[in-house]
Design a protein around this motif. Structure first.
Motif, PDB file in Angstrom:
ATOM      1  N   TRP A  74       0.821  -1.199   0.000  1.00  0.00           N
ATOM      2  CA  TRP A  74       0.000   0.000   0.000  1.00  0.00           C
ATOM      3  C   TRP A  74       0.861   1.257   0.000  1.00  0.00           C
ATOM      4  CZ3 TRP A  74      -3.841  -1.615   4.458  1.00  0.00           C
ATOM      5  CH2 TRP A  74      -4.637  -2.675   4.002  1.00  0.00           C
ATOM      6  N   PHE A  75       0.316   2.320  -0.579  1.00  0.00           N
ATOM      7  CA  PHE A  75       1.017   3.600  -0.623  1.00  0.00           C
ATOM      8  C   PHE A  75       1.285   4.108   0.795  1.00  0.00           C
ATOM      9  CE2 PHE A  75       0.975   8.214  -0.479  1.00  0.00           C
ATOM     10  CZ  PHE A  75       1.941   8.531  -1.423  1.00  0.00           C
ATOM     11  N   GLY A  76       2.511   4.561   1.030  1.00  0.00           N
ATOM     12  CA  GLY A  76       2.865   5.145   2.308  1.00  0.00           C
ATOM     13  C   GLY A  76       3.201   4.164   3.402  1.00  0.00           C
ATOM     14  N   VAL A  77       3.140   2.872   3.094  1.00  0.00           N
ATOM     15  CA  VAL A  77       3.410   1.837   4.100  1.00  0.00           C
ATOM     16  C   VAL A  77       4.694   1.101   3.737  1.00  0.00           C
ATOM     17  CG1 VAL A  77       2.547  -0.252   5.222  1.00  0.00           C
ATOM     18  CG2 VAL A  77       0.945   1.539   4.530  1.00  0.00           C
ATOM     19  N   GLU A  78       5.580   0.972   4.684  1.00  0.00           N
ATOM     20  CA  GLU A  78       6.815   0.224   4.476  1.00  0.00           C
ATOM     21  C   GLU A  78       6.906  -0.886   5.515  1.00  0.00           C
ATOM     22  OE1 GLU A  78      10.403   2.505   4.001  1.00  0.00           O
ATOM     23  OE2 GLU A  78       9.288   4.246   3.244  1.00  0.00           O
ATOM     24  N   CYS A  79       7.419  -2.032   5.066  1.00  0.00           N
ATOM     25  CA  CYS A  79       7.507  -3.202   5.937  1.00  0.00           C
ATOM     26  C   CYS A  79       8.936  -3.715   6.036  1.00  0.00           C
ATOM     27  CB  CYS A  79       6.614  -4.328   5.411  1.00  0.00           C
ATOM     28  SG  CYS A  79       4.851  -3.958   5.429  1.00  0.00           S
ATOM     29  N   SER A  80       9.186  -4.440   7.091  1.00  0.00           N
ATOM     30  CA  SER A  80      10.445  -5.152   7.281  1.00  0.00           C
ATOM     31  C   SER A  80      10.129  -6.473   7.947  1.00  0.00           C
ATOM     32  CB  SER A  80      11.404  -4.336   8.149  1.00  0.00           C
ATOM     33  OG  SER A  80      12.603  -5.051   8.403  1.00  0.00           O
ATOM     34  N   ASP A  81      10.609  -7.571   7.350  1.00  0.00           N
ATOM     35  CA  ASP A  81      10.306  -8.909   7.871  1.00  0.00           C
ATOM     36  C   ASP A  81       8.802  -9.111   8.022  1.00  0.00           C
ATOM     37  OD1 ASP A  81      13.023  -9.527   8.044  1.00  0.00           O
ATOM     38  OD2 ASP A  81      13.188  -8.660  10.047  1.00  0.00           O
ATOM     39  N   LYS A  83       6.485  -7.015   8.643  1.00  0.00           N
ATOM     40  CA  LYS A  83       5.882  -6.223   9.712  1.00  0.00           C
ATOM     41  C   LYS A  83       5.851  -4.764   9.263  1.00  0.00           C
ATOM     42  CE  LYS A  83       7.732  -9.280  13.296  1.00  0.00           C
ATOM     43  NZ  LYS A  83       8.660  -9.366  14.459  1.00  0.00           N
ATOM     44  N   VAL A  84       4.755  -4.093   9.537  1.00  0.00           N
ATOM     45  CA  VAL A  84       4.629  -2.677   9.175  1.00  0.00           C
ATOM     46  C   VAL A  84       5.492  -1.857  10.130  1.00  0.00           C
ATOM     47  CG1 VAL A  84       3.063  -0.713   8.964  1.00  0.00           C
ATOM     48  CG2 VAL A  84       2.308  -2.993   8.254  1.00  0.00           C
ATOM     49  N   VAL A  85       6.495  -1.152   9.576  1.00  0.00           N
ATOM     50  CA  VAL A  85       7.427  -0.394  10.411  1.00  0.00           C
ATOM     51  C   VAL A  85       7.380   1.110  10.142  1.00  0.00           C
ATOM     52  CG1 VAL A  85       9.007  -2.332  10.765  1.00  0.00           C
ATOM     53  CG2 VAL A  85       9.333  -0.820   8.790  1.00  0.00           C
ATOM     54  N   ILE A  86       6.874   1.528   8.982  1.00  0.00           N
ATOM     55  CA  ILE A  86       6.823   2.955   8.655  1.00  0.00           C
ATOM     56  C   ILE A  86       5.469   3.284   8.047  1.00  0.00           C
ATOM     57  CG2 ILE A  86       7.768   4.818   7.221  1.00  0.00           C
ATOM     58  CD1 ILE A  86      10.481   3.479   7.347  1.00  0.00           C
ATOM     59  N   SER A 110       8.224   4.559  12.669  1.00  0.00           N
ATOM     60  CA  SER A 110       8.035   5.936  12.221  1.00  0.00           C
ATOM     61  C   SER A 110       6.581   6.162  11.835  1.00  0.00           C
ATOM     62  CB  SER A 110       8.929   6.260  11.014  1.00  0.00           C
ATOM     63  OG  SER A 110      10.296   6.169  11.350  1.00  0.00           O
ATOM     64  N   ILE A 111       6.011   7.248  12.347  1.00  0.00           N
ATOM     65  CA  ILE A 111       4.696   7.722  11.926  1.00  0.00           C
ATOM     66  C   ILE A 111       4.881   9.150  11.449  1.00  0.00           C
ATOM     67  CG2 ILE A 111       2.328   8.246  12.605  1.00  0.00           C
ATOM     68  CD1 ILE A 111       2.567   6.170  14.797  1.00  0.00           C
ATOM     69  N   LEU A 134      10.223   7.816  15.633  1.00  0.00           N
ATOM     70  CA  LEU A 134       9.908   9.112  15.029  1.00  0.00           C
ATOM     71  C   LEU A 134       8.404   9.294  14.971  1.00  0.00           C
ATOM     72  CD1 LEU A 134      10.392  11.688  13.278  1.00  0.00           C
ATOM     73  CD2 LEU A 134      10.565  10.162  11.293  1.00  0.00           C
ATOM     74  N   LEU A 135       7.938  10.423  15.505  1.00  0.00           N
ATOM     75  CA  LEU A 135       6.533  10.795  15.398  1.00  0.00           C
ATOM     76  C   LEU A 135       6.471  12.234  14.911  1.00  0.00           C
ATOM     77  CD1 LEU A 135       3.532  10.221  15.820  1.00  0.00           C
ATOM     78  CD2 LEU A 135       3.780  11.056  18.167  1.00  0.00           C
ATOM     79  N   ASP A 136       5.988  12.425  13.691  1.00  0.00           N
ATOM     80  CA  ASP A 136       5.885  13.751  13.088  1.00  0.00           C
ATOM     81  C   ASP A 136       4.413  14.030  12.780  1.00  0.00           C
ATOM     82  OD1 ASP A 136       6.042  16.109  11.720  1.00  0.00           O
ATOM     83  OD2 ASP A 136       7.536  15.446  10.259  1.00  0.00           O
TER      84      ASP A 136
END
Length: 216
Positions: A74-81, A83-86, A110-111, A134-136
């Motif tokens: 999905w747009f704006g979502v990054e995963c690692s292993d 798992k949603v991490v960003i 990160s959000i 990170l929370l922005d």
């Protein structure tokens, strides 16, 4: 008679086998449904439901496809292993509010929701994300009490809340860090952000601004 009885026994066995197959199928579906990635995807879909305006259709691919939920695509979502991490949805002029579903995204690091039109209070569940670094939330319309659990989040390194409504009831730990760090703000980052057209809508009056950029 024996032939009829034998036929009935065969029917009963077939029904038992079919019932077992159905139970196994439901069990497999439940295991898939409860997988971490699927659970995070459902949480993000609940977040999407709270977005009442998406002028750039940024969340248009946030949906199930053939019964499958794959938030990593999905747009704006990054995963690692897996798992949603960003979650990075900055500069999209999204209008809505945040809810407790963020508590299900326990792997988030990160959000970034900078420069949107989110309003209401910041959910307490965000303060419970122990992996969050990170929370922005700058350039939105958040107001109300700030989650007290942020004072116990030792992983958090960057907190950006500039250009929001007044955010009261800061935890003493956060307030002390803000006072100690207010001169360490990356001025270039704030200057660059100021050159981007603001998504803050005139429908959210800003009677009192509380500017903060905190680097823990």
């Amino acid at each position: 008679m024996y032939g009829l009885w034998g036929f009935e026994r065969l029917k009963l066995k077939m029904m038992v086998v079919m019932l077992l197959m159905l139970v196994l199928s439901l069990f497999e579906q439940n295991m898939s449904f409860s997988s971490p990635l699927n659970s995070e995807g459902l949480a993000l879909l609940r977040f999407k439901q709270r977005v009442v305006s998406d002028p750039f259709s940024a969340l248009s691919n946030w949906k199930e496809i053939d019964g499958e939920i794959d938030p990593c695509s999905w747009f704006g979502v990054e995963c690692s292993d897996e798992k949603v991490v960003i979650l990075n949805l900055k500069d999209l002029c999204l209008v809505g509010n945040l809810g407790p579903e963020f508590g299900k995204l326990e792997n988030l690091k990160s959000i970034i929701l900078r420069n949107n039109s989110f309003s209401g209070s910041i959910p307490q569940e965000i303060g419970e994300l122990k992996e969050l670094e990170l929370l922005d939330l700058g350039f939105n319309n958040f107001s109300g009490p700030f989650p007290s659990d942020f004072g116990n989040n030792f992983s958090l390194t960057t907190l950006l809340l500039d250009n929001n409504e007044f955010l009261g009831n800061l935890a003493p730990e956060i307030y002390e860090v803000k006072m100690l760090s207010e001169f360490q703000v990356d001025e270039n980052r704030l200057t660059d952000a100021a050159t981007i057209p603001s998504c803050k809508t005139s429908g959210f009056p800003c009677q009192s601004k509380w500017r903060a950029a905190v680097f823990l």
